[in-house]
Design an enzyme around this catalytic site. Structure first.
Site, short mmCIF file in Angstrom:
data_model
loop_
_atom_site.label_atom_id
_atom_site.label_comp_id
_atom_site.label_asym_id
_atom_site.label_seq_id
_atom_site.Cartn_x
_atom_site.Cartn_y
_atom_site.Cartn_z
N HIS A 1 0.80 -1.23 0.00
CA HIS A 1 0.00 0.00 0.00
C HIS A 1 0.84 1.29 0.00
O HIS A 1 0.53 2.25 0.72
CB HIS A 1 -0.95 0.00 1.19
CG HIS A 1 -2.06 -1.00 1.10
ND1 HIS A 1 -2.53 -1.50 -0.10
CD2 HIS A 1 -2.82 -1.59 2.08
CE1 HIS A 1 -3.52 -2.35 0.13
NE2 HIS A 1 -3.71 -2.43 1.44
N HIS B 1 -9.77 2.12 0.67
CA HIS B 1 -9.76 0.93 1.53
C HIS B 1 -10.88 0.97 2.57
O HIS B 1 -10.67 0.60 3.73
CB HIS B 1 -8.40 0.81 2.21
CG HIS B 1 -7.97 -0.59 2.52
ND1 HIS B 1 -8.76 -1.47 3.22
CD2 HIS B 1 -6.83 -1.26 2.22
CE1 HIS B 1 -8.11 -2.62 3.36
NE2 HIS B 1 -6.94 -2.53 2.74
N GLU C 1 -11.93 -3.46 -2.81
CA GLU C 1 -10.91 -2.50 -3.25
C GLU C 1 -10.71 -2.65 -4.75
O GLU C 1 -9.98 -3.52 -5.22
CB GLU C 1 -9.60 -2.75 -2.51
CG GLU C 1 -9.71 -2.73 -1.00
CD GLU C 1 -8.52 -3.41 -0.34
OE1 GLU C 1 -7.38 -2.96 -0.55
OE2 GLU C 1 -8.75 -4.41 0.37
#
Length: 348
Positions: free
Chosen positions: A109, A179, A312
């Site tokens: 991420h 997210h 996502e």
């Protein structure tokens, strides 16, 4: 079409002295969404149940301090590259790059300080919230200065529209997403086992024991990843995912043409709430909060394993290292574009 009213309030100051604002978007029909400039985080999504009672259906915290203390990316904008990059390494145009290994042995991420940990600039134009952030060349060891813009719009049809664009000064991998963690029974409800899901995905990408895609693209038939038929209850499959303690996988969406299309529907019969997802992306990472443990959230509610799910929307994981996956490289002169819609309603 949006006729949403947007209000702004101060949400605190970061540890390094930056002012953070929170914007409230109200469609006048029971849907209220709040987004703050720290990490572009969605802090709440309130929608009615079948009786008209309003409830918050996304996990999060009450204060900025709690978000800064660390969390599993609740409601956050993720970048420069969402999902995992194997060993934190990639080669692009003959140059090798080593990223932070913040989810050993991989990069996750966007790194140690991804887009979720920066304060974004904000502007409201025609009742749409526009956030912008410039990621400097070399930030988290990614090449190129990347200028990102993300817009949040709440419509009279109870849709949350998220649009992403980005440009770069050098070739760079990019994969942006949000997210948000959803529980249609209401945040703070123990688990999501009684949620039904259907998803338009014929294939998925298996992963190895380090959570990195093997590069295979496998048909979902006769697997727990076959979510194509209506009425699949999350609780029936969630503990049967091989080698895992729930879903944490990329599903390859069918009919990918680069245009916005329907991809999934989640129903919670007890509350009557329904959420549908639409995107123009090739994949969706379906995650069921497997690693959420004893997390104290809004109003003191305790979030645990399987207390929420995430859809996502994004490119396939580790695409920079898998040439046969959809392209993840953005080059100068190009514009990255990504659109996702979450639409809320109730069962009739």
């Amino acid at each position: 079409m949006s006729s949403c009213e947007i209000c702004k309030e101060n949400f605190g100051t970061t540890k390094d002295g930056q002012v953070v604002d929170r914007y409230t978007m109200d469609n006048g029909r029971g849907m209220v969404v709040q987004v703050m400039t720290y990490g572009g985080i969605i802090t709440s999504i309130c929608v009615p149940n079948k009786k008209g009672n309003i409830g918050d259906v996304t996990l999060g915290f009450d204060t900025l301090k709690e978000y800064e203390a660390g969390h599993p990316y609740f409601g956050a904008l993720i970048g420069r590259v969402a999902n995992r990059t194997g060993r934190g390494r990639f080669t692009l145009d003959g140059e090798s790059y080593q990223l932070a290994v913040n989810n050993p042995p991989n990069h996750l991420h966007g790194g140690i300080r991804g887009f979720d940990k920066h304060v974004w600039d904000a502007e409201v134009i025609d009742k749409v919230l526009h956030l912008s952030y410039t990621s400097q060349d070399g930030e988290e060891n990614y090449p190129g200065e990347v200028k990102c813009m993300v817009s949040y719009e709440v419509t009279v049809n109870s849709e949350l529209k998220i649009n992403y664009t980005a440009t770069t000064s050098k070739a760079t991998p990019i994969n942006l997403t949000n997210h948000a963690y959803f529980n249609l029974a209401g945040e703070g409800t123990e688990n999501i086992y009684d949620h039904n899901i259907v998803m338009d995905a014929d294939f998925y990408t298996p992963k190895d024991d380090t959570n990195i895609s093997t590069g295979e693209i496998v048909h979902v038939t006769s697997t727990v990843f076959d979510l194509r038929s209506p009425g699949v209850k999350m609780g029936d499959n969630i503990n049967n995912v091989p080698g895992d303690n729930g879903f944490d996988h990329n599903l390859c969406l069918s009919n990918h043409t680069g245009h916005l299309r329907w991809i999934a529907r989640v129903e919670h019969h007890a509350s009557g709430r329904v959420m549908e997802a639409f995107t123009d992306q090739p994949g969706v990472h379906f995650y069921t909060g497997n690693y959420v443990k004893n997390c104290k959230g809004k109003g003191g509610n305790l979030y645990g394993k399987h207390s929420a799910f995430c859809l996502e929307t994004q490119n396939f994981p580790d695409a920079i290292n898998k040439p046969h996956f959809p392209n993840s490289v953005l080059r100068p002169g190009e514009t990255y574009k990504h659109s996702t819609v979450y639409k809320f309603s109730t069962l009739s």
